[in-house]
Design an enzyme around this catalytic site. Structure first.
Site, mmCIF file in Angstrom:
data_model
loop_
_atom_site.group_PDB
_atom_site.id
_atom_site.type_symbol
_atom_site.label_atom_id
_atom_site.label_comp_id
_atom_site.label_asym_id
_atom_site.label_seq_id
_atom_site.Cartn_x
_atom_site.Cartn_y
_atom_site.Cartn_z
ATOM 1 N N TYR A 160 9.694 5.101 1.896
ATOM 2 C CA TYR A 160 9.690 5.762 0.588
ATOM 3 C C TYR A 160 10.857 6.740 0.433
ATOM 4 O O TYR A 160 11.202 7.132 -0.676
ATOM 5 C CB TYR A 160 8.366 6.503 0.347
ATOM 6 C CG TYR A 160 7.166 5.590 0.218
ATOM 7 C CD1 TYR A 160 7.311 4.213 0.096
ATOM 8 C CD2 TYR A 160 5.876 6.105 0.203
ATOM 9 C CE1 TYR A 160 6.226 3.377 -0.010
ATOM 10 C CE2 TYR A 160 4.771 5.265 0.090
ATOM 11 C CZ TYR A 160 4.959 3.908 -0.013
ATOM 12 O OH TYR A 160 3.872 3.076 -0.124
ATOM 13 N N LYS A 162 3.954 -1.826 13.348
ATOM 14 C CA LYS A 162 4.255 -3.262 13.299
ATOM 15 C C LYS A 162 5.346 -3.507 14.331
ATOM 16 O O LYS A 162 6.438 -4.019 14.030
ATOM 17 C CB LYS A 162 4.700 -3.623 11.855
ATOM 18 C CG LYS A 162 4.812 -5.095 11.582
ATOM 19 C CD LYS A 162 3.483 -5.808 11.560
ATOM 20 C CE LYS A 162 3.707 -7.302 11.377
ATOM 21 N NZ LYS A 162 2.514 -8.100 11.657
ATOM 22 N N ASP A 168 -1.526 -5.260 10.399
ATOM 23 C CA ASP A 168 -2.344 -6.341 9.833
ATOM 24 C C ASP A 168 -3.708 -6.372 10.510
ATOM 25 O O ASP A 168 -4.746 -6.547 9.856
ATOM 26 C CB ASP A 168 -1.618 -7.694 9.940
ATOM 27 C CG ASP A 168 -0.869 -7.882 11.250
ATOM 28 O OD1 ASP A 168 -0.706 -6.893 11.988
ATOM 29 O OD2 ASP A 168 -0.460 -9.015 11.549
ATOM 30 N N ASP A 215 -0.218 4.660 3.333
ATOM 31 C CA ASP A 215 -0.559 4.608 1.909
ATOM 32 C C ASP A 215 -1.632 3.538 1.688
ATOM 33 O O ASP A 215 -2.639 3.753 1.014
ATOM 34 C CB ASP A 215 0.720 4.253 1.124
ATOM 35 C CG ASP A 215 0.587 4.498 -0.357
ATOM 36 O OD1 ASP A 215 -0.497 4.920 -0.793
ATOM 37 O OD2 ASP A 215 1.564 4.252 -1.088
ATOM 38 N N ASP A 271 -6.098 4.052 1.503
ATOM 39 C CA ASP A 271 -6.852 3.578 0.343
ATOM 40 C C ASP A 271 -7.951 2.623 0.785
ATOM 41 O O ASP A 271 -9.077 2.670 0.274
ATOM 42 C CB ASP A 271 -5.931 2.845 -0.645
ATOM 43 C CG ASP A 271 -5.457 3.761 -1.762
ATOM 44 O OD1 ASP A 271 -5.555 4.986 -1.589
ATOM 45 O OD2 ASP A 271 -4.998 3.253 -2.803
#
Ligand code: NAD
Length: 360
Positions: A142, A192, A224, A248, A252
């Site tokens: 970001y 990852k 994942d 992020d 959620d």
């Protein structure tokens, strides 16, 4: 004691839920003998309307001058057609960066009274859920280099760079290890590393930090797999630490398995005690101004502020217990309403919480 709070009410339901959080804070202050003072800060869509900028000059400085920031939500349909860099949500990035808020703390707690609202099968959550996601907030993709360029054969090309330094990983890693140490002593680092160089650095630094925390059990998961495990066996998690992008998404996901977005608080912490506290939800323009918003996430965010920035633990406990008591008494805003419960609005929820705040 006196505590100063910068209030960013924001857009949509932001002012409604922050209004209730302030009432609850003042009530708790009255009971425990503290005074909270508030400095209003304009940010988001309302700031664009009034000043032309989502984060007007001076907003960051006013927040920094306070002991903590309490924010509602920013954004809404009205500003959706503005170009990316001018949208209300840019105020959030500006505040996070300007205030050095590098650690986002999101508890995902399933209240007993709301167990039925959890979308997972009851046997997966039997015994309750209590997870904290620690997300790095000021680095990663970001904030990396981004741009677009025209290519000869593939049209327009866009790119965003994911990058982390050792120091950034170490800083957030310490926050997560410290939190795990105070809780269930289990930390899962999510990356990852099978694909990304930045993740390989992340994993190495977190693994090195573990030597300083022999009492905390560290494990690593690819993102994942973590996304899958959160819905397959969520009770395996205590504290999760991860980068900005993965955090992020995973925070959620973790919040949704607790039932309602209207229940979830968050903290964004800087070095030291300073923090910005806000509900996880957005400005909910579909229900704004209708006295339908659930203010519990904002109230619980205020409780986190008392706990983390002001070190007022008994006061935070009292507010959290009052929220739980309201749920146990069967009061529900429409987002968490089920048959047999009493449906109430935003303001009445605030009142019901206030009448249940008790000094231990
Ligand atoms: P949202 O969280 O605002 O709403 C999603 C759904 O949840 C809606 O149906 C809404 O009515 C409901 N909801 C949210 N909070 C609730 C509450 N407290 N009580 C009851 N119901 C609630 O997400 P969205 O619709 O994707 O975004 C709306 C706007 O908010 C967008 O402009 C978005 O950019 C912005 N947003 C801001 C923040 C923030 O300020 N931190 C976070 C997320 C989204």
């Amino acid at each position: 004691m006196k505590y100063s709070i910068a209030l960013v009410r924001g857009d949509g339901i932001g002012p409604e839920v922050i209004g209730q959080a302030v009432r609850v804070l003042d009530a708790a202050g009255g009971i425990f003998g503290h005074a909270f003072t508030y400095e209003e800060v304009l940010a988001g869509g309302c700031a664009i309307d009034r000043t032309g900028a989502a984060l007007p000059p001076g907003a960051v400085e006013t927040c920094r001058a306070a002991d903590a920031v309490l924010l509602g939500a920013v954004g809404g349909w009205k500003w959706d057609s503005l170009p990316g860099g001018q949208r209300p949500e840019t105020a959030l990035l500006g505040l996070r960066k300007g205030l050095g808020l590098f650690a986002n703390i999101r508890p995902a707690l399933l209240f007993d009274a709301l167990a039925g609202a959890c979308p997972l099968r009851p046997e997966l959550t039997a015994g309750g859920l209590d997870i904290v996601v620690v997300r790095e907030l000021t680095g990663g993709i970001y904030f990396g280099e981004k741009g677009t360029r025209q290519t000869e054969d593939m049209g327009l090309l866009a790119y965003d760079v994911e990058q982390y330094s050792e120091e950034e990983v170490r800083r957030i890693g310490r926050v997560a290890f410290d939190m795990a140490r105070k809780r269930g002593k289990k930390l899962t680092s999510v990356d990852k590393a099978n694909v990304l160089e930045s993740s390989r650095l992340w994993r190495r630094v977190v693994t090195e930090l573990a030597a300083d925390y022999p009492d905390v059990v560290l494990s690593h998961l690819y993102v994942d797999n973590a996304a899958m495990q959160l819905v397959r066996a969520p009770r395996q998690f205590d504290v999760i630490v991860t980068g900005n992008l993965f955090g992020d998404i995973l925070s959620d996901e973790a919040s949704m398995i607790t039932g309602s977005i209207g229940m979830l608080p968050s903290a964004s912490l800087a070095q030291g005690n300073f923090g910005m506290y806000e509900p996880v939800h957005g400005s909910a323009p579909d229900i704004a101004g209708q006295d339908k918003a659930n203010p519990m996430a904002a109230v619980l965010s205020a409780a986190m502020m008392l706990r983390y920035t002001f070190d007022l633990r008994a006061e935070a406990d009292a507010i959290e217990a009052a929220v739980k008591a309201v749920l146990d008494a069967g009061y529900r805003t429409p987002d968490i309403f089920t048959d047999g419960m009493k449906c109430i609005g935003t303001a009445e929820t605030g009142s019901r919480i206030i009448e249940r705040i008790r000094k231990p």
